[in-house]
Design a protein around this motif. Structure first.
Motif, mmCIF file in Angstrom:
data_model
loop_
_atom_site.group_PDB
_atom_site.id
_atom_site.type_symbol
_atom_site.label_atom_id
_atom_site.label_comp_id
_atom_site.label_asym_id
_atom_site.label_seq_id
_atom_site.Cartn_x
_atom_site.Cartn_y
_atom_site.Cartn_z
ATOM 1 N N ASP A 14 0.847 -1.188 0.000
ATOM 2 C CA ASP A 14 0.000 0.000 0.000
ATOM 3 C C ASP A 14 0.886 1.242 0.000
ATOM 4 N N ALA A 15 0.570 2.197 -0.862
ATOM 5 C CA ALA A 15 1.288 3.468 -0.891
ATOM 6 C C ALA A 15 0.388 4.533 -1.504
ATOM 7 N N ASP A 16 0.260 5.635 -0.813
ATOM 8 C CA ASP A 16 -0.480 6.784 -1.322
ATOM 9 C C ASP A 16 -1.879 6.424 -1.825
ATOM 10 N N GLY A 17 -2.583 5.570 -1.081
ATOM 11 C CA GLY A 17 -3.948 5.226 -1.443
ATOM 12 C C GLY A 17 -4.072 4.164 -2.522
ATOM 13 N N GLU A 18 -2.979 3.689 -3.046
ATOM 14 C CA GLU A 18 -2.978 2.626 -4.053
ATOM 15 C C GLU A 18 -2.497 1.349 -3.387
ATOM 16 N N SER A 19 -2.980 0.212 -3.864
ATOM 17 C CA SER A 19 -2.483 -1.052 -3.335
ATOM 18 C C SER A 19 -2.402 -2.083 -4.451
#
Length: 96
Positions: A14-19
């Protein structure tokens, strides 16, 4: 035994709302872990590979970015040393 019959561990990044989910053969952790949880092994691999790629970009390519690559490299090298308690140069034998 074919690859489809191997057990896998699903790792979620998960990073910056993306996964994204990544299936990794569970045997990888048996080979690489020294009684560490899979998540620690993945974190080590991610930081090692990020450091290697940033170092290569900063020192061995003509990549241009909005942020000075030397600054990014300095930061990732510090994070590497903090996590592994050894410098990237010492860990890889690659020095400039």
């Amino acid at each position: 035994m074919d690859a489809e019959s191997l057990d896998t561990t699903t790792v979620t990044l998960d990073a910056d709302g993306e996964s994204i989910e990544l299936d990794v053969p569970t045997g990888v952790f048996d080979v690489l872990a020294e009684d560490e949880p899979a998540v620690e092994v993945m974190a080590d691999l991610a930081l090692f590979e990020l450091t290697r790629n940033v170092h290569a970009a900063a020192n061995h390519s003509e990549i241009e970015t909005d942020v000075p690559l030397d600054d990014v490299e300095d930061e990732v090298l510090d994070l590497f040393e903090e996590r592994f308690e050894v410098s990237f140069a010492e860990a890889t034998g690659h020095q400039h």
